[in-house]
Design an enzyme around this catalytic site. Structure first.
Site, PDB file in Angstrom:
ATOM      1  N   LYS A 167      46.317  48.794 -45.160  1.00 59.96           N
ATOM      2  CA  LYS A 167      47.525  48.325 -44.047  1.00 59.96           C
ATOM      3  C   LYS A 167      47.500  48.807 -42.835  1.00 59.96           C
ATOM      4  CE  LYS A 167      49.033  45.367 -47.365  1.00 59.96           C
ATOM      5  NZ  LYS A 167      48.175  45.637 -48.495  1.00 59.96           N
TER       6      LYS A 167
HETATM    7  C1  LIG Z   1      47.365  44.479 -49.242  1.00 59.86           C
HETATM    8  C2  LIG Z   1      46.019  44.923 -50.012  1.00 59.86           C
HETATM    9  C3  LIG Z   1      45.342  44.204 -50.570  1.00 59.86           C
HETATM   10  C4  LIG Z   1      45.352  42.427 -50.354  1.00 59.86           C
HETATM   11  O1  LIG Z   1      45.067  42.227 -49.230  1.00 59.86           O
HETATM   12  P1  LIG Z   1      45.530  40.723 -48.475  1.00 59.86           P
HETATM   13  O2  LIG Z   1      45.377  40.958 -47.094  1.00 59.86           O
HETATM   14  O3  LIG Z   1      46.902  40.641 -48.684  1.00 59.86           O
HETATM   15  O4  LIG Z   1      44.535  39.891 -49.127  1.00 59.86           O
HETATM   16  C5  LIG Z   1      44.115  44.605 -51.196  1.00 59.86           C
HETATM   17  N1  LIG Z   1      44.048  46.040 -51.568  1.00 59.86           N
HETATM   18  C6  LIG Z   1      44.949  46.953 -51.137  1.00 59.86           C
HETATM   19  C7  LIG Z   1      44.868  48.173 -51.422  1.00 59.86           C
HETATM   20  C8  LIG Z   1      45.997  46.199 -50.576  1.00 59.86           C
HETATM   21  O5  LIG Z   1      47.006  47.286 -50.288  1.00 59.86           O
END
Ligand SMILES: *Cc1c(COP(=O)(O)O)cnc(C)c1O
Length: 494
Positions: free
Chosen positions: A113
């Site tokens: 993120k």
């Molecule tokens: C948010 C997240 C995901 C999923 O990503 P999206 O963009 O929502 O598909 C996968 N792995 C981790 C560790 C995340 O924090």
């Protein structure tokens, strides 16, 4: 570049309007009118650049009203050495000859993120200025873990912003809770909600749509906004690392010019894999997009059958950031595949009414040409963590392991051994307990002890922001019932 709603492409928005607004008034997602092609010689130039310069180049193609100077300042601030623990920012680690792991967790919160949430505050505050909005933005976030901390770190002490994060009291890991409760910064708030993630999320949506609250805030000079992945300002920075990974592979001669590479992504809200899809549309040499899910396999079924059906049991898994049954960003893909806002609107109306829709054969065909879907359960997730560690001495987290399993299934089923990029979305230390168990250890009850034990077991250091949690002060303790979330907003804005 102009932006349109996925449900109505007759009204056009500028990039800064799209980023300020977050969501279109008709409920659709604001999306580029078309995906621009990368010029023929661009990869040659990009190969020689640092990550920050690559970010400026790619983002500029979508943000005409932003100057190169502005974007350069943003990229240097967002991806600098005080934020990321490696100058490569998003390094590619070759695990075996044809499997390349794109590590997206070297930022301040040890999850992917950060790649977007370090950039979003810059894009958002500049967009406010460009749209002549003089209010202070109050960002509300409901989180199941990683987004909340990522947004807090991104927005802390950013002028003209306040941020308030709601998390379900018993729905996040100990490490995730501690990361949030020790958050520094003068414009931040964190509040636990009695209930589950859906309660927190519903509460935030109600605050957003409460006209009375909105007007009371406007009088005090505040404007609500969101930092979740429906905002274009969160998707765009994610395109950069797929371009960057292709450049690294070409530069290091792990990919020959003209050769294609598949991309495999552990998927929840469909933001990350959508970015890879857009990069493929831009003309990068990406072949198949492999969508990896855990037991909440609504996307696997959608890709295989063309039917999206959220009417199914919800599973709490050891890859919690993918525990999701409504993948919001799929709407952007539907727009891209149909080029028809009325068709998208129809599917979304069915989803809202019955939790289910079936796409036309034409769309299903297009979908299946680009995407393959696979899923695995927790047992398989742990088997893969162990197997990758034993074979390659490489430690991966639970989400990344789901992607490794999907890639393995794809290769077995199709016999296609095209080189692949696997998106690695979190540091294994963020999910120390499950990772320890996968390696055959008994995980201690305390999350902080689990970090130490994982270091002892593997000899790897925990990322500094996680290792440093022990010495941080807990700053927040507010817990509210789900119908009292407004109290937390009031106390932040006083
Ligand atoms: C948010 C997240 C995901 C999923 O990503 P999206 O963009 O929502 O598909 C996968 N792995 C981790 C560790 C995340 O924090």
């Amino acid at each position: 570049m102009r932006y349109i709603s996925t449900r109505d492409n007759t009204i056009q928005y500028s990039a800064s309007q799209a980023i300020t607004q977050g969501l279109a008034k008709d409920g659709g997602l604001l999306t580029p009118f078309y995906i621009p092609k990368l010029p023929g010689n661009a990869l040659e130039d990009l190969k020689a650049m640092a990550y920050q310069q690559r970010a400026v180049y790619i983002m500029k193609m979508f943000l005409e009203e932003f100057s190169v100077k502005e974007l350069t300042d943003f990229a240097n601030a967002a991806y600098g050495p005080d934020k990321f623990d490696t100058p490569a920012v998003a390094p590619v680690r070759t695990v075996d000859g044809s499997t390349h792991c794109l590590e997206l967790w070297h930022g301040p919160t040890s999850a992917f993120k950060d790649m977007a949430l370090q950039m979003l505050p810059h894009l958002l505050t500049a967009s406010l200025t460009k749209t002549e909005e003089d209010k202070t933005v109050c960002i509300l976030v409901a989180t199941s873990g990683d987004t909340g901390k990522g947004a807090l770190e991104g927005f802390k002490d950013v002028p003209r912003t306040k941020i308030l994060v709601f998390y379900p009291k018993d729905g996040v890991s100990q490490i995730q809770e501690l990361q949030m409760l020790t958050q520094e910064g003068g414009n931040v708030g964190v509040c636990a909600v009695v209930g589950n993630f859906d309660d927190a999320q519903t509460g935030v949506k109600e605050l957003f749509s409460n006209e009375e609250v909105r007007q009371a805030l406007a009088k005090k000079g505040y404007l609500f906004s969101s930092a979740n992945s429906i905002n274009w300002g969160r998707v765009l920075p994610q395109l950069v690392y797929y371009v960057s990974a292709c450049c690294d592979l070409l530069r290091d001669e792990k990919l020959a010019p003209g050769q294609t590479v598949n991309v495999c992504v552990p998927t929840g809200n469909f933001g990350n894999i959508l970015a890879a899809y857009y990069v493929r549309e831009m003309g990068l040499p990406i072949g198949q997009l492999i969508c990896a899910s855990n037991s909440n396999n609504v996307l696997t079924d959608f890709i295989r059958e063309g039917v999206y059906d959220r009417n199914r049991p919800f599973h709490n898994t050891m890859s919690p950031s993918m525990d999701i049954l409504i993948s919001s960003n799929l709407e952007r893909l539907l727009y891209s595949l149909t080029q028809d806002p009325a068709e998208v609107k129809g599917y979304m109306a069915q989803l809202a009414a019955s939790g289910r829709y079936q796409v036309s054969d034409r769309i299903k065909d297009r979908l299946q040409k680009r995407f393959k879907g696979y899923f695995c359960d927790d047992r398989e997730t742990q088997r893969v963590i162990r197997s990758v560690y034993d074979r390659f001495g490489y430690l991966i987290d639970t989400h990344t392991a789901v992607a490794f399993s999907a890639l393995e299934q794809y290769r077995q089923e199709t016999g296609d051994n095209t080189p692949a990029i696997v998106a690695s979305t979190a540091s294994p230390f963020k999910f120390s307990g499950s990772v320890l168990e996968a390696l055959g250890e008994t995980a201690p009850a305390s999350g902080l002890d689990a970090l130490d034990q994982l270091t002892a077991k593997t000899g790897l250091p925990a990322p500094a922001p996680l290792a440093g949690l022990r010495s941080k002060t807990v700053r927040f303790s507010q817990v509210v019932e789900k119908d009292h979330m407004l109290d937390a907003v009031r106390s932040l804005l006083e």
